[in-house]
Design an enzyme around this catalytic site. Structure first.
Site, PDB file in Angstrom:
ATOM      1  N   LYS A   1       0.822  -1.218   0.000  1.00 19.81           N
ATOM      2  CA  LYS A   1       0.000   0.000   0.000  1.00 19.81           C
ATOM      3  C   LYS A   1       0.852   1.262   0.000  1.00 19.81           C
ATOM      4  CE  LYS A   1      -2.123  -0.885   3.890  1.00 19.81           C
ATOM      5  NZ  LYS A   1      -1.682  -2.220   4.330  1.00 19.81           N
TER       6      LYS A   1
ATOM      7  N   ARG B   1      -9.183   0.982   9.042  1.00 18.56           N
ATOM      8  CA  ARG B   1      -8.763  -0.386   9.364  1.00 18.56           C
ATOM      9  C   ARG B   1      -9.794  -1.118  10.215  1.00 18.56           C
ATOM     10  NH1 ARG B   1      -2.886   0.503   8.699  1.00 18.56           N
ATOM     11  NH2 ARG B   1      -1.754  -1.432   9.003  1.00 18.56           N
TER      12      ARG B   1
ATOM     13  N   ARG C   1      11.571  -6.917   5.065  1.00 17.67           N
ATOM     14  CA  ARG C   1      11.590  -5.516   5.488  1.00 17.67           C
ATOM     15  C   ARG C   1      12.109  -5.393   6.926  1.00 17.67           C
ATOM     16  NH1 ARG C   1       5.928  -2.384   5.241  1.00 17.67           N
ATOM     17  NH2 ARG C   1       5.493  -3.631   7.069  1.00 17.67           N
TER      18      ARG C   1
ATOM     19  N   ARG D   1      12.011  -0.667  12.077  1.00 12.78           N
ATOM     20  CA  ARG D   1      10.713  -0.476  12.717  1.00 12.78           C
ATOM     21  C   ARG D   1      10.598  -1.416  13.911  1.00 12.78           C
ATOM     22  NH1 ARG D   1       5.859  -0.047   8.331  1.00 12.78           N
ATOM     23  NH2 ARG D   1       4.812  -1.236   9.952  1.00 12.78           N
TER      24      ARG D   1
HETATM   25  P1  ADP Z   1       1.680  -1.788   7.338  1.00 10.28           P
HETATM   26  O1  ADP Z   1       2.926  -2.496   7.676  1.00 10.28           O
HETATM   27  O2  ADP Z   1       0.470  -2.646   7.327  1.00 10.28           O
HETATM   28  O3  ADP Z   1       1.761  -0.927   6.114  1.00 10.28           O
HETATM   29  P2  ADP Z   1       1.237   0.645   8.791  1.00 10.28           P
HETATM   30  O4  ADP Z   1       2.547   1.285   8.585  1.00 10.28           O
HETATM   31  O5  ADP Z   1       0.082   1.135   7.993  1.00 10.28           O
HETATM   32  O6  ADP Z   1       1.394  -0.920   8.596  1.00 10.28           O
HETATM   33  O7  ADP Z   1       0.817   0.701  10.336  1.00 10.28           O
HETATM   34  C1  ADP Z   1       1.713   0.266  11.357  1.00 10.28           C
HETATM   35  C2  ADP Z   1       0.951   0.145  12.689  1.00 10.28           C
HETATM   36  O8  ADP Z   1       0.323   1.415  13.010  1.00 10.28           O
HETATM   37  C3  ADP Z   1      -0.212  -0.856  12.700  1.00 10.28           C
HETATM   38  O9  ADP Z   1       0.212  -2.156  12.963  1.00 10.28           O
HETATM   39  C4  ADP Z   1      -1.099  -0.262  13.806  1.00 10.28           C
HETATM   40  O10 ADP Z   1      -0.603  -0.574  15.089  1.00 10.28           O
HETATM   41  C5  ADP Z   1      -0.960   1.223  13.604  1.00 10.28           C
HETATM   42  N1  ADP Z   1      -2.014   1.761  12.698  1.00 10.28           N
HETATM   43  C6  ADP Z   1      -1.818   2.304  11.461  1.00 10.28           C
HETATM   44  N2  ADP Z   1      -2.981   2.694  10.915  1.00 10.28           N
HETATM   45  C7  ADP Z   1      -3.942   2.389  11.830  1.00 10.28           C
HETATM   46  C8  ADP Z   1      -5.351   2.538  11.857  1.00 10.28           C
HETATM   47  N3  ADP Z   1      -6.038   3.074  10.822  1.00 10.28           N
HETATM   48  N4  ADP Z   1      -6.025   2.118  12.961  1.00 10.28           N
HETATM   49  C9  ADP Z   1      -5.376   1.583  13.997  1.00 10.28           C
HETATM   50  N5  ADP Z   1      -4.048   1.400  14.039  1.00 10.28           N
HETATM   51  C10 ADP Z   1      -3.321   1.797  12.975  1.00 10.28           C
END
Ligand code: ADP
Length: 194
Positions: free
Chosen positions: A14, A89, A128, A134
């Site tokens: 994404k 989400r 990653r 991270r």
């Molecule tokens: P990904 O690795 O799926 O791309 P993101 O970088 O979008 O993950 O998000 C990392 C973390 O941030 C998630 O695991 C969650 O803990 C938190 N997070 C991100 N977006 C949301 C959301 N819309 N609602 C709740 N928690 C979120």
């Protein structure tokens, strides 16, 4: 306005595709993951609270994320449209987003769901983990994020499907081919054949 949600499991690409889409279509990119990580690194009260959840692979509470999105939308009154990445989400977030956009007399126009087989997702996330720095990238936390996705986030696809807004795109092609498929779907909505 044209408002797009890029939807998909952790590791589906994404973030990468959002950058391409944002640049090509002049949309305002809103990534809740990036926003939360910047709150964490700035050690703000919101970031300190959010980190507790993120480090365990859990979703941050809805009210925290919805508040953040609401102020972001307000900060961009002249945007041509938004590209939401990693949001909504949960079903509660999707409903809150609908209400926020309705208040601005607009709506979500299209939800693009990136579909990637589970083995490929795990492979990408572990890859990653080695380089990202991270704090939420290790095997145990990744497993938890996958469970959260299946239980809380996957139903959001159905929410939009019921509204006739969901398009599923194969996300295990190359970055360019996936972007091409996403663009084709966006163009179909931007330039409806009359
Ligand atoms: P990904 O690795 O799926 O791309 P993101 O970088 O979008 O993950 O998000 C990392 C973390 O941030 C998630 O695991 C969650 O803990 C938190 N997070 C991100 N977006 C949301 C959301 N819309 N609602 C709740 N928690 C979120």
């Amino acid at each position: 306005m044209f408002n797009l949600v890029l939807f998909g499991p952790p590791g589906s690409g994404k973030g990468t595709q959002s950058i391409n889409i944002t640049q090509s279509y002049g949309l305002q990119h809103i990534s809740t993951g990036d926003l939360l990580r910047s709150e964490v690194s700035g050690q703000t009260p919101l970031g300190i609270e959010a980190k507790k959840y993120m480090d365990q692979g859990l979703l941050v509470p809805d009210e925290v994320v919805i508040g953040m999105i609401s102020s972001l939308i307000d900060q961009h009154p002249d945007a041509r449209g938004f590209n939401f990445d990693g949001f909504p989400r949960t079903r509660a977030q999707a409903e809150a987003l609908d209400a926020l956009l309705q208040f601005k007399q607009t709506q979500i126009h299209l939800v693009l769901s990136l579909e990637v087989p589970q083995e490929e997702l795990t492979r990408r996330m572990l890859g990653r983990a080695a380089t990202s720095g991270r704090s939420d990238d290790n095997a145990e936390v990744i497993a938890r994020r996958i469970v959260e996705y299946k239980e809380k986030t996957f139903p959001v696809a159905q929410y939009y499907d019921e509204q006739g807004k969901l398009a599923v795109i194969k996300g295990d092609l190359s970055i360019d081919d996936t972007f091409h498929a996403l663009s084709k779907e966006i163009d179909r909505h931007l330039l409806p054949v009359s």
